[in-house]
Each structure stands twice: as structure tokens, then as C-alpha cells.
Scaffold this active site. Structure first.
Site, PDB file in Angstrom:
ATOM      1  N   GLU A   1       0.824  -1.211   0.000  1.00 29.91           N
ATOM      2  CA  GLU A   1       0.000   0.000   0.000  1.00 29.91           C
ATOM      3  C   GLU A   1       0.855   1.258   0.000  1.00 29.91           C
ATOM      4  O   GLU A   1       1.297   1.714   1.067  1.00 29.91           O
ATOM      5  CB  GLU A   1      -0.921   0.029   1.240  1.00 29.91           C
ATOM      6  CG  GLU A   1      -2.045  -0.980   1.198  1.00 29.91           C
ATOM      7  CD  GLU A   1      -2.943  -0.926   2.438  1.00 29.91           C
ATOM      8  OE1 GLU A   1      -2.576  -0.267   3.436  1.00 29.91           O
ATOM      9  OE2 GLU A   1      -4.013  -1.565   2.396  1.00 29.91           O
TER      10      GLU A   1
ATOM     11  N   GLU B   1      -6.020  -7.711  -0.672  1.00 30.11           N
ATOM     12  CA  GLU B   1      -6.412  -7.554   0.742  1.00 30.11           C
ATOM     13  C   GLU B   1      -7.755  -6.841   0.816  1.00 30.11           C
ATOM     14  O   GLU B   1      -7.964  -5.855   0.124  1.00 30.11           O
ATOM     15  CB  GLU B   1      -5.322  -6.731   1.454  1.00 30.11           C
ATOM     16  CG  GLU B   1      -5.607  -6.427   2.903  1.00 30.11           C
ATOM     17  CD  GLU B   1      -4.531  -5.513   3.534  1.00 30.11           C
ATOM     18  OE1 GLU B   1      -3.328  -5.686   3.241  1.00 30.11           O
ATOM     19  OE2 GLU B   1      -4.917  -4.621   4.309  1.00 30.11           O
TER      20      GLU B   1
END
Ligand code: MG
Length: 328
Positions: free
Chosen positions: A157, A245
Site C-alpha cells: 500500500e 487484501e
């Protein structure tokens, strides 16, 4: 007599394919347009679990073992698992190389069980450690690049950084080095703003390499129509997405399961044939954990060992083939 023989043959072929692992059924994955497809060119939607941060002493590392992987395959019917290797955060890979051994244990267990596996460089600042990422992924490609099971996730991320000036240049450097060793396995690239700004990647994707997809993350209680529209925009522009995710709860990992929003997201994933891993197989006290606090790290979990999120997610993953994936 011939009719009986044909029936028997059909039954036998069916029986053989039922016994096949996800990787035996689908083989090498590749990108075709905005889809991820199997060896026969059929779109594939994998469903499985992400492990928690691998960092030493953070509580999630004990789940990086063969028993857990085997159990998730057998009981959850997971077709994919994600090894989330902490990088720059304290006691991650840069401080403690045993994080890499945990990842290798999970990759090898996934290969043994015929599951796909995400090797996740679980970083929020990967562009600061490009050299380390290249060295790590070259090692993984050399060791595992010939297995169809393996998927490289090179940046979990990115935070609020530029796609064009920061994330894309990082990705190009890492992809270039992986591709010298492994010409074909999927590589998944993170997107800015905690892997939500897939629209910026859609406007300027990585070119010159095949089998590149892009990360979309969502937490059902925080992210709703706005993010779904953004994802749809990227897909419509031709971007292949991979949900490495997602959570049933809020983006900070806390709060209650948002059943309604999760169902909407599952419908979206199925409609667009996206693959996904739920965060997380862990027993920390937080809403996103699939396991209650005292649950063992050896699999064989009963319903009473699972949290509300764990119960819901297990049912989604177990039923994914029937819900969405009938052809494979
Ligand atoms: Mg390969």
C-alpha cells in the site's frame, strides 16, 4: 453397454477434476485485457486469505506454517494465500531476515497444496527500499519462478504519493529485474492512497511487460460506493485488478462486520471476476481478525474458534466456487 461405458467415463473425468488442486486446474495465470485468466484462457476468480504482518513479535508470525496453509485449503477451500512480509516496519524483513524464512515456509506449503500464493512486500514506503525489493524478488524468482503458484506483490500500500512520479517508476525498476529471471508469473502493483487510486494507474499503466495487474484494497465498513465506482472506472478503462487484501470491518481493522457492504463487494468481485484475499488470519483482538484471541496456530479450528468476521469470511470462501466460479 456403450452408454454405460460413456456414463462411467464422464463420471470418472468429473471425479478426476474434482480431485485436482486449484493450480492443477488452472495452471499458469496470465493477463488478457482487464482479466486474469487460466491456462485455457478462462477468467479466474481466486478466493482466499491473507496472513497478518510477518513481523517478529507482532503476533501474526506463528500462523506462517504448513498446518495453517493446509487447513485453509482443506476446510476453508481457499485457492490462494497471501504471505504479508513486513519490510521497513520494526522487526520486519529489513531488521530481521527470519521474516523471509516465514514467507518461504508459506510459499512451499502453498506449492505442496496446489494453491496460489502472493509474495507480498508489505510496505508503505517501498520506493525508499527499491534496491532491497529488487534483491528480494530476484531471490524469490530464482527459487520459485517456475512454479505457476507464485504471484509477486511488489508494493502492498503506497500512501498519498504520486502514481506517475513515485509508484510507477518503482514498479518499473522491480518488474524489469524480476522479468530477467521469471518471464511470465503475475506481478501485482500497488496503487496510491492505500491501494485505492486504481484510477490513476488506469490512466498511465505500466507498459512493455506482460502479466501485470494492479492492487485494489477495500474495507467494507469504510469503503462503499465511491471506491466501487472508482474500481469500475479502472476496469472499464482496461485495467486488470487484484484484491490482494480486503476486510469486513473498518479500514483501521476495528469495528463490527458490515455484512451488507461486504455482500455488495462480493457481488462486485464476482461480476468482474476479481481474485481476493481476506485480512487476516490472526488472533489479535481486533475486528478484522478471523480467529479468537486464544485460538491455536495449528489449524483444525472449530466454528467456536472463529470471530464473527472469520465465520462470515470462511462461508464466503468455501462457497466461492458455487457463488461465482463454476467454470473453474
Ligand atoms: Mg515463471
Amino acid at each position: 453397454m456403450i452408454k454405460h461405458l460413456l456414463l462411467f467415463l464422464l463420471f470418472f473425468i468429473n471425479f478426476l477434476s474434482l480431485g485436482q488442486s486449484p493450480v492443477e486446474k488452472n495452471g499458469n495465470l496470465s493477463v488478457q485485457g482487464n482479466m486474469i485468466v487460466n491456462e485455457k484462457g478462462i477468467p479466474v476468480s481466486l478466493a482466499g486469505c491473507s496472513l497478518f504482518w510477518s513481523n517478529t513479535g507482532w503476533g501474526g508470525a506463528k500462523f506462517y506454517n504448513k498446518d495453517v496453509v493446509k487447513w485453509l485449503k482443506k476446510d476453508w477451500r481457499a485457492t490462494i494465500i497471501r504471505a504479508a512480509m513486513g519490510v521497513e516496519a520494526k522487526t520486519g524483513y529489513l531488521d530481521d531476515p527470519s521474516n523471509k524464512e516465514r514467507v518461504e515456509t508459506v510459499v512451499e506449503a502453498a506449492i505442496e497444496n496446489g494453491m496460489y500464493v502472493l509474495i507480498d512486500w508489505h510496505s508503505h514506503h517501498a520506493e525508499k527500499y527499491t534496491g532491497e525489493a529488487i534483491e528480494f524478488f530476484k531471490g524469490m524468482a530464482e527459487k520459485y519462478g517456475e512454479n505457476p503458484n507464485v504471484i509477486y506483490e511488489i508494493y502492498n500500500e503506497p500512501l498519498e504519493v504520486s502514481w506517475s512520479k513515485t509508484v510507477k517508476p518503482y514498479a518499473e525498476k522491480v518488474i524489469k529485474e524480476i522479468r530477467k529471471i521469471d518471464p511470465d508469473n503475475l506481478i501485482i502493483v500497488g496503487t496510491p492512497n492505500w491501494s485505492q487510486d486504481v484510477d490513476s494507474a488506469a490512466g498511465n499503466p505500466v507498459t512493455g511487460y506482460k502479466n501485470i495487474a494492479y492492487t485494489l484494497h477495500f474495507y467494507a465498513a469504510s469503503h462503499k460506493d465511491f471506491l466501487m465506482k472508482k474500481a469500475q472506472y479502472a476496469i472499464d478503462k482496461g485495467l486488470p485488478l487484484f484484491v490482494t487484501e480486503w476486510g469486513t470491518v473498518k479500514a483501521n481493522g476495528h469495528g463490527k462486520v458490515d455484512y451488507e457492504s461486504t455482500e455488495k463487494w462480493m457481488e462486485f468481485l464476482c461480476k468482474n471476476k476479481l481474485s481476493h484475499c481476506n485480512w487476516a488470519i490472526n488472533n489479535k483482538h481486533e475486528g478484522a481478525s478471523a480467529l479468537k484471541h486464544k485460538t491455536s496456530a495449528t489449524g483444525n479450528w472449530k466454528d467456536s474458534d472463529l470471530t464473527p468476521s472469520g465465520i462470515f469470511v470462511r462461508a464466503i470462501i468455501r462457497g466461492w466456487k458455487e457463488r461465482c466460479n463454476k467454470s473453474n
